[in-house]
Design a protein around this motif. Structure first.
Motif, PDB file in Angstrom:
ATOM      1  N   ALA A  13       0.808  -1.233   0.000  1.00 51.77           N
ATOM      2  CA  ALA A  13       0.000   0.000   0.000  1.00 51.77           C
ATOM      3  C   ALA A  13       0.835   1.272   0.000  1.00 51.77           C
ATOM      4  O   ALA A  13       0.292   2.374   0.015  1.00 51.77           O
ATOM      5  CB  ALA A  13      -0.935  -0.002   1.220  1.00 51.77           C
ATOM      6  N   ASN A  14       2.152   1.137  -0.032  1.00 45.54           N
ATOM      7  CA  ASN A  14       3.009   2.327   0.074  1.00 45.54           C
ATOM      8  C   ASN A  14       3.189   3.065  -1.242  1.00 45.54           C
ATOM      9  O   ASN A  14       3.603   4.216  -1.250  1.00 45.54           O
ATOM     10  CB  ASN A  14       4.384   1.942   0.642  1.00 45.54           C
ATOM     11  CG  ASN A  14       5.055   0.826  -0.127  1.00 45.54           C
ATOM     12  OD1 ASN A  14       4.430  -0.194  -0.412  1.00 45.54           O
ATOM     13  ND2 ASN A  14       6.317   0.991  -0.468  1.00 45.54           N
ATOM     14  N   ARG A  15       2.892   2.392  -2.376  1.00 44.36           N
ATOM     15  CA  ARG A  15       3.131   3.076  -3.659  1.00 44.36           C
ATOM     16  C   ARG A  15       2.326   2.404  -4.763  1.00 44.36           C
ATOM     17  O   ARG A  15       1.623   1.414  -4.520  1.00 44.36           O
ATOM     18  CB  ARG A  15       4.622   3.096  -4.015  1.00 44.36           C
ATOM     19  CG  ARG A  15       5.250   1.724  -4.183  1.00 44.36           C
ATOM     20  CD  ARG A  15       6.757   1.851  -4.373  1.00 44.36           C
ATOM     21  NE  ARG A  15       7.449   0.588  -4.296  1.00 44.36           N
ATOM     22  CZ  ARG A  15       7.854  -0.118  -5.350  1.00 44.36           C
ATOM     23  NH1 ARG A  15       7.620   0.332  -6.567  1.00 44.36           N
ATOM     24  NH2 ARG A  15       8.491  -1.261  -5.199  1.00 44.36           N
ATOM     25  N   LEU A 134      -3.979  -9.791 -10.116  1.00 43.45           N
ATOM     26  CA  LEU A 134      -3.186 -10.665 -10.983  1.00 43.45           C
ATOM     27  C   LEU A 134      -2.729  -9.829 -12.170  1.00 43.45           C
ATOM     28  O   LEU A 134      -2.359  -8.677 -12.006  1.00 43.45           O
ATOM     29  CB  LEU A 134      -4.023 -11.886 -11.369  1.00 43.45           C
ATOM     30  CG  LEU A 134      -4.478 -12.734 -10.160  1.00 43.45           C
ATOM     31  CD1 LEU A 134      -5.512 -13.760 -10.553  1.00 43.45           C
ATOM     32  CD2 LEU A 134      -3.286 -13.408  -9.494  1.00 43.45           C
ATOM     33  N   THR A 135      -2.802 -10.346 -13.362  1.00 43.72           N
ATOM     34  CA  THR A 135      -2.381  -9.632 -14.573  1.00 43.72           C
ATOM     35  C   THR A 135      -2.920 -10.400 -15.767  1.00 43.72           C
ATOM     36  O   THR A 135      -3.162 -11.617 -15.672  1.00 43.72           O
ATOM     37  CB  THR A 135      -0.838  -9.552 -14.658  1.00 43.72           C
ATOM     38  OG1 THR A 135      -0.471  -9.289 -16.022  1.00 43.72           O
ATOM     39  CG2 THR A 135      -0.146 -10.828 -14.244  1.00 43.72           C
ATOM     40  N   PHE A 136      -3.061  -9.717 -16.885  1.00 50.80           N
ATOM     41  CA  PHE A 136      -3.468 -10.432 -18.101  1.00 50.80           C
ATOM     42  C   PHE A 136      -2.461 -11.536 -18.420  1.00 50.80           C
ATOM     43  O   PHE A 136      -2.792 -12.544 -19.036  1.00 50.80           O
ATOM     44  CB  PHE A 136      -3.600  -9.446 -19.276  1.00 50.80           C
ATOM     45  CG  PHE A 136      -4.589  -9.906 -20.293  1.00 50.80           C
ATOM     46  CD1 PHE A 136      -5.928  -9.584 -20.184  1.00 50.80           C
ATOM     47  CD2 PHE A 136      -4.185 -10.706 -21.356  1.00 50.80           C
ATOM     48  CE1 PHE A 136      -6.855 -10.056 -21.108  1.00 50.80           C
ATOM     49  CE2 PHE A 136      -5.104 -11.179 -22.280  1.00 50.80           C
ATOM     50  CZ  PHE A 136      -6.440 -10.856 -22.157  1.00 50.80           C
ATOM     51  N   GLU A 184       6.198   2.055 -11.055  1.00 47.54           N
ATOM     52  CA  GLU A 184       7.635   1.704 -11.081  1.00 47.54           C
ATOM     53  C   GLU A 184       7.886   0.319 -11.652  1.00 47.54           C
ATOM     54  O   GLU A 184       8.923   0.058 -12.258  1.00 47.54           O
ATOM     55  CB  GLU A 184       8.172   1.712  -9.650  1.00 47.54           C
ATOM     56  CG  GLU A 184       9.030   2.914  -9.326  1.00 47.54           C
ATOM     57  CD  GLU A 184       9.481   2.875  -7.880  1.00 47.54           C
ATOM     58  OE1 GLU A 184      10.231   1.960  -7.508  1.00 47.54           O
ATOM     59  OE2 GLU A 184       9.063   3.775  -7.122  1.00 47.54           O
ATOM     60  N   MET A 185       6.923  -0.586 -11.446  1.00 49.86           N
ATOM     61  CA  MET A 185       7.112  -1.985 -11.852  1.00 49.86           C
ATOM     62  C   MET A 185       7.500  -2.116 -13.321  1.00 49.86           C
ATOM     63  O   MET A 185       8.322  -2.941 -13.673  1.00 49.86           O
ATOM     64  CB  MET A 185       5.824  -2.772 -11.572  1.00 49.86           C
ATOM     65  CG  MET A 185       5.926  -4.230 -11.914  1.00 49.86           C
ATOM     66  SD  MET A 185       4.520  -5.153 -11.310  1.00 49.86           S
ATOM     67  CE  MET A 185       5.025  -5.544  -9.654  1.00 49.86           C
ATOM     68  N   VAL A 186       6.887  -1.303 -14.181  1.00 56.60           N
ATOM     69  CA  VAL A 186       7.185  -1.419 -15.615  1.00 56.60           C
ATOM     70  C   VAL A 186       7.722  -0.104 -16.170  1.00 56.60           C
ATOM     71  O   VAL A 186       7.473   0.238 -17.323  1.00 56.60           O
ATOM     72  CB  VAL A 186       5.944  -1.896 -16.414  1.00 56.60           C
ATOM     73  CG1 VAL A 186       5.636  -3.352 -16.119  1.00 56.60           C
ATOM     74  CG2 VAL A 186       4.735  -1.019 -16.136  1.00 56.60           C
TER      75      VAL A 186
END
Ligand SMILES: NC(=O)c1ccc[n+]([C@@H]2O[C@H](COP(=O)([O-])OP(=O)(O)OC[C@H]3O[C@@H](n4cnc5c(N)ncnc54)[C@H](OP(=O)(O)O)[C@@H]3O)[C@@H](O)[C@H]2O)c1
Length: 241
Positions: A13-15, A134-136, A184-186
Motif C-alpha cells: 500500500a506504500n506506492r 493478478l495480470t493479463f 515503477e514496476m514497468v
C-alpha cells in the motif's frame, strides 16, 4: 459487494496501484483500512489520505511469521486485497532459479499465504472477499517476463481452486487482470499504460458491481480480442521479447 463501512487490508500500500486502491476504498466508504508495507515509514502518504481510517502495518509477504501475527492482530478484516507483487525482466532460457524463486515467493506463495491466513478471519466476520491483483499475463505469457508470467499463472490457478471451497463460507474470490499500469514496476517498458488511479477506481467499481473477474480499463479490449482470437493475442504478446 457493499464497501460502505467495511474493514479492509491492502498489501503493497506504500506506492503504485496499492496506494490508489487505498484511496479508492476510502472514497467508497471503507471505515478502516490496514495499509501494509515492508517498510511502514514509507506509508506516510497513504496514511495522510485519512489518518483516522488508515492504519499502517508492517508486512513482508515472504515472512510467514509476520503474516500469522497480522492475521491475529487484524481480526476485523472483511476484505483482503492481495496487491503486492514483484516483476523481473528475463526470457525463459536466461532466467535463473533465484529470479524464479523471487517471483514465486511473493506473487504465488506470499499471496496464497495471505489468503490462507485471512479466509478464516473474513469468514468469522460474517463473510467478505479476497481480491487478487493478478495480470493479463496470468493467462497469456509475454516472453520477456517469463518468471513473472509463471508466478501469476500459478497464483490465478490457486485462486480458482480456492473459490469453490470458500464460497460456502461466504468468502468470495475476486481476480483482477490489468494490462500495463504506469508504475515503477514497468517503468522500463515503453507501452501505452493505464494510470494507477484509473485502474484502482475501475477495480473498486467492479467489486461494488459484484464482478468476480475484473478486466480494468485497457484490459477490457485485450480480453475481447482474446475471446475472439486467442492465437492472435498469443502471437502479439510473443513479440514482447
Ligand atoms: N504495473 C503494471 O503494469 C501491472 C500490470 C498488471 C498487474 N500488476 C500488478 O499490480 C500489483 C501492484 O503493482 P504496481 O504496478 O503497483 O507495482 P509497484 O509500484 O512496483 O508496487 C509493488 C508493491 O509491492 C510491494 N512488495 C514487493 N515485494 C513485497 C514483499 N516481499 N512483501 C510485501 N510487499 C512487497 C512493494 O513494496 P516495496 O516498496 O517495499 O518494494 C510495492 O508496494 C502487482 O501485483 C502487479 O503484479 C501491475
Amino acid at each position: 459487494m457493499q464497501l460502505q463501512g467495511i474493514t479492509a487490508l491492502v498489501t503493497g500500500a506504500n506506492r503504485g496501484l496499492g496506494y490508489h486502491l487505498v484511496r479508492a476504498l476510502l472514497a467508497a466508504g471503507a471505515s478502516k483500512i490496514y495499509a501494509a508495507a515492508r517498510n511502514p515509514e514509507q506509508l506516510n502518504d497513504t496514511v495522510a489520505l485519512d489518518p483516522e481510517r488508515v492504519l499502517p502495518v508492517r508486512l513482508d509477504l515472504t515472512d510467514k511469521a509476520q503474516i500469522a501475527a497480522l492475521a491475529q492482530k487484524a481480526e476485523d478484516i472483511q476484505l483482503l486485497v492481495n496487491n503486492a507483487g514483484v516483476l523481473d525482466f528475463g526470457g525463459a532460457l536466461e532466467t535463473t532459479d533465484e529470479v524464479i524463486d523471487r517471483n514465486m515467493s511473493v506473487n504465488f506463495y506470499g499471496t496464497f499465504d495471505m489468503s490462507r491466513a485471512f479466509a478464516p478471519v473474513i469468514e468469522k466476520n460474517g463473510g467478505g472477499s479476497v481480491v487478487n491483483v493478478l495480470t493479463f499475463l496470468s493467462f497469456v505469457s509475454a516472453p520477456i517476463f517469463s518468471a513473472y508470467n509463471a508466478s501469476k499463472a500459478a497464483s490465478w490457478s490457486m485462486a480458482m481452486s480456492l473459490r469453490p471451497y470458500l464460497a460456502p463460507k461466504k468468502v468470495s474470490i475476486i481476480n483482477a487482470f490489468p494490462t500495463t499500469i504506469d508504475t515503477e514496476m514497468v517503468s522500463g517498458l515503453e507501452k501505452v499504460k493505464d494510470t494507477p488511479a484509473d485502474v484502482a477506481d475501475d477495480i473498486i467499481k467492479d467489486i461494488i458491481n459484484g464482478n468476480e473477474d475484473i478486466f480494468p480499463l485497457g484490459a477490457k479490449n485485450t480480453f475481447q480480442a482474446w475471446r475472439q482470437d486467442q492465437k492472435a493475442v498469443e502471437e502479439q504478446f510473443a513479440k514482447l521479447m
